[in-house]
Design a protein around this motif. Structure first.
Motif, PDB file in Angstrom:
ATOM      1  N   TYR A  62      35.352  36.948  39.478  1.00  0.00           N
ATOM      2  CA  TYR A  62      36.555  36.632  39.049  1.00  0.00           C
ATOM      3  C   TYR A  62      37.339  35.432  40.538  1.00  0.00           C
ATOM      4  N   HIS A  63      37.887  34.043  39.722  1.00  0.00           N
ATOM      5  CA  HIS A  63      39.087  33.755  40.939  1.00  0.00           C
ATOM      6  C   HIS A  63      39.877  33.391  40.261  1.00  0.00           C
ATOM      7  N   TYR A  64      41.290  33.456  41.143  1.00  0.00           N
ATOM      8  CA  TYR A  64      42.764  32.934  40.565  1.00  0.00           C
ATOM      9  C   TYR A  64      42.990  31.822  40.856  1.00  0.00           C
ATOM     10  N   GLN A  65      43.042  30.847  39.853  1.00  0.00           N
ATOM     11  CA  GLN A  65      44.244  29.655  40.782  1.00  0.00           C
ATOM     12  C   GLN A  65      45.167  29.127  40.769  1.00  0.00           C
ATOM     13  N   ALA A  66      45.834  28.017  41.117  1.00  0.00           N
ATOM     14  CA  ALA A  66      47.267  27.527  40.211  1.00  0.00           C
ATOM     15  C   ALA A  66      46.834  26.756  39.306  1.00  0.00           C
ATOM     16  N   ASN A  67      47.564  26.689  38.286  1.00  0.00           N
ATOM     17  CA  ASN A  67      47.278  25.637  36.739  1.00  0.00           C
ATOM     18  C   ASN A  67      46.721  24.262  37.441  1.00  0.00           C
ATOM     19  N   HIS A  68      45.111  23.691  37.224  1.00  0.00           N
ATOM     20  CA  HIS A  68      44.436  22.637  37.086  1.00  0.00           C
ATOM     21  C   HIS A  68      44.068  21.979  36.131  1.00  0.00           C
ATOM     22  N   GLY A  69      44.262  22.403  35.010  1.00  0.00           N
ATOM     23  CA  GLY A  69      43.526  22.149  34.035  1.00  0.00           C
ATOM     24  C   GLY A  69      41.818  22.185  33.972  1.00  0.00           C
ATOM     25  N   LEU A  70      41.710  22.100  32.660  1.00  0.00           N
ATOM     26  CA  LEU A  70      40.380  22.737  32.631  1.00  0.00           C
ATOM     27  C   LEU A  70      39.562  21.887  32.515  1.00  0.00           C
ATOM     28  N   GLY A  71      39.158  20.128  33.335  1.00  0.00           N
ATOM     29  CA  GLY A  71      37.963  19.862  33.474  1.00  0.00           C
ATOM     30  C   GLY A  71      37.662  20.611  35.761  1.00  0.00           C
ATOM     31  N   TYR A  72      38.877  20.986  35.924  1.00  0.00           N
ATOM     32  CA  TYR A  72      38.672  21.061  37.375  1.00  0.00           C
ATOM     33  C   TYR A  72      38.734  23.356  37.483  1.00  0.00           C
ATOM     34  N   SER A  73      38.580  23.344  36.193  1.00  0.00           N
ATOM     35  CA  SER A  73      38.608  24.571  36.232  1.00  0.00           C
ATOM     36  C   SER A  73      37.064  24.970  35.954  1.00  0.00           C
ATOM     37  N   ARG A  74      36.361  23.918  35.240  1.00  0.00           N
ATOM     38  CA  ARG A  74      35.567  24.420  34.656  1.00  0.00           C
ATOM     39  C   ARG A  74      34.255  23.649  36.085  1.00  0.00           C
ATOM     40  N   ASN A  75      34.723  22.662  36.544  1.00  0.00           N
ATOM     41  CA  ASN A  75      33.885  22.690  37.578  1.00  0.00           C
ATOM     42  C   ASN A  75      34.028  23.605  39.347  1.00  0.00           C
ATOM     43  N   LYS A  76      34.998  24.179  38.854  1.00  0.00           N
ATOM     44  CA  LYS A  76      34.994  25.153  39.788  1.00  0.00           C
ATOM     45  C   LYS A  76      34.479  26.659  39.064  1.00  0.00           C
ATOM     46  N   ALA A  77      33.558  26.564  38.313  1.00  0.00           N
ATOM     47  CA  ALA A  77      33.048  27.953  37.512  1.00  0.00           C
ATOM     48  C   ALA A  77      31.676  27.162  38.343  1.00  0.00           C
ATOM     49  N   ILE A  78      31.366  26.368  37.521  1.00  0.00           N
ATOM     50  CA  ILE A  78      29.855  26.326  38.300  1.00  0.00           C
ATOM     51  C   ILE A  78      29.611  26.157  39.577  1.00  0.00           C
ATOM     52  N   GLU A  79      30.484  25.316  40.778  1.00  0.00           N
ATOM     53  CA  GLU A  79      30.908  26.155  42.005  1.00  0.00           C
ATOM     54  C   GLU A  79      30.429  27.239  42.560  1.00  0.00           C
ATOM     55  N   LEU A  80      30.565  28.308  41.111  1.00  0.00           N
ATOM     56  CA  LEU A  80      30.688  29.669  41.960  1.00  0.00           C
ATOM     57  C   LEU A  80      29.686  30.377  41.467  1.00  0.00           C
ATOM     58  N   SER A  81      28.885  29.153  40.576  1.00  0.00           N
ATOM     59  CA  SER A  81      27.836  30.203  39.664  1.00  0.00           C
ATOM     60  C   SER A  81      26.695  29.937  40.706  1.00  0.00           C
ATOM     61  N   GLN A  82      25.586  31.040  40.541  1.00  0.00           N
ATOM     62  CA  GLN A  82      24.312  31.103  41.099  1.00  0.00           C
ATOM     63  C   GLN A  82      23.470  30.836  40.369  1.00  0.00           C
ATOM     64  N   GLY A  83      22.921  31.286  39.407  1.00  0.00           N
ATOM     65  CA  GLY A  83      21.828  31.203  37.592  1.00  0.00           C
ATOM     66  C   GLY A  83      21.980  29.902  37.941  1.00  0.00           C
ATOM     67  N   VAL A  84      20.322  29.959  37.433  1.00  0.00           N
ATOM     68  CA  VAL A  84      19.217  28.926  36.758  1.00  0.00           C
ATOM     69  C   VAL A  84      20.221  28.144  36.000  1.00  0.00           C
ATOM     70  N   TYR A  85      20.735  28.184  34.776  1.00  0.00           N
ATOM     71  CA  TYR A  85      21.072  27.764  34.012  1.00  0.00           C
ATOM     72  C   TYR A  85      22.670  28.347  33.819  1.00  0.00           C
ATOM     73  N   ILE A  86      23.319  27.367  32.932  1.00  0.00           N
ATOM     74  CA  ILE A  86      24.944  27.298  32.632  1.00  0.00           C
ATOM     75  C   ILE A  86      25.696  27.482  31.394  1.00  0.00           C
ATOM     76  N   ALA A  87      26.075  28.552  30.419  1.00  0.00           N
ATOM     77  CA  ALA A  87      26.817  28.484  29.686  1.00  0.00           C
ATOM     78  C   ALA A  87      27.959  28.375  29.867  1.00  0.00           C
ATOM     79  N   PHE A  88      28.725  27.308  28.735  1.00  0.00           N
ATOM     80  CA  PHE A  88      30.056  27.638  28.586  1.00  0.00           C
ATOM     81  C   PHE A  88      30.476  28.205  27.497  1.00  0.00           C
ATOM     82  N   ILE A  89      32.214  29.229  27.305  1.00  0.00           N
ATOM     83  CA  ILE A  89      31.979  30.319  26.313  1.00  0.00           C
ATOM     84  C   ILE A  89      33.588  29.560  26.515  1.00  0.00           C
ATOM     85  N   ASP A  90      34.521  29.355  25.664  1.00  0.00           N
ATOM     86  CA  ASP A  90      35.714  29.337  25.338  1.00  0.00           C
ATOM     87  C   ASP A  90      36.198  30.166  25.687  1.00  0.00           C
ATOM     88  N   HIS A  91      37.896  30.572  25.724  1.00  0.00           N
ATOM     89  CA  HIS A  91      38.135  31.957  25.540  1.00  0.00           C
ATOM     90  C   HIS A  91      38.423  32.859  24.370  1.00  0.00           C
TER      91      HIS A  91
END
Length: 93
Positions: A62-91
């Motif tokens: 879990y990561h909380y951040q000030a509002n930066h928008g979807l593109g920034y948030s997805r890049n942060k999620a990728i940065e924190l991911s440890q898996g071999v594959y990445i899957a996106f899901i919307d809330h």
């Protein structure tokens, strides 16, 4: 050993559908995953909902951040991911 799949979920004021989305992820039969949740500055109960499942022992990063928008948030999620594959899901999926 890192998980095979990192599921990336970016949230902004997502309380309306978040429980349903999380239950959808948790009910899958495939179990080799982690969930990376980026809270993009929500002012509703998004954080409370996610932390409830963290406390239950689900593999959530879990990561909380000030509002930066979807593109920034997805890049942060990728940065924190440890898996071999990445899957996106919307809330609200």
């Amino acid at each position: 050993m890192p998980p095979t799949v990192s599921i990336n979920l970016c949230c902004y004021n997502s309380e309306k559908y978040l429980e349903e989305t999380l239950q959808s992820i948790f009910s899958q039969t495939y179990q080799d995953w982690e969930l990376v949740v980026i809270n993009d500055g929500s002012s509703d109960s998004t954080e409370h909902i996610v932390k409830k499942y963290i406390n239950k022992g689900y593999p959530i990063i879990y990561h909380y951040q000030a509002n930066h928008g979807l593109g920034y948030s997805r890049n942060k999620a990728i940065e924190l991911s440890q898996g071999v594959y990445i899957a996106f899901i919307d809330h609200d999926d």
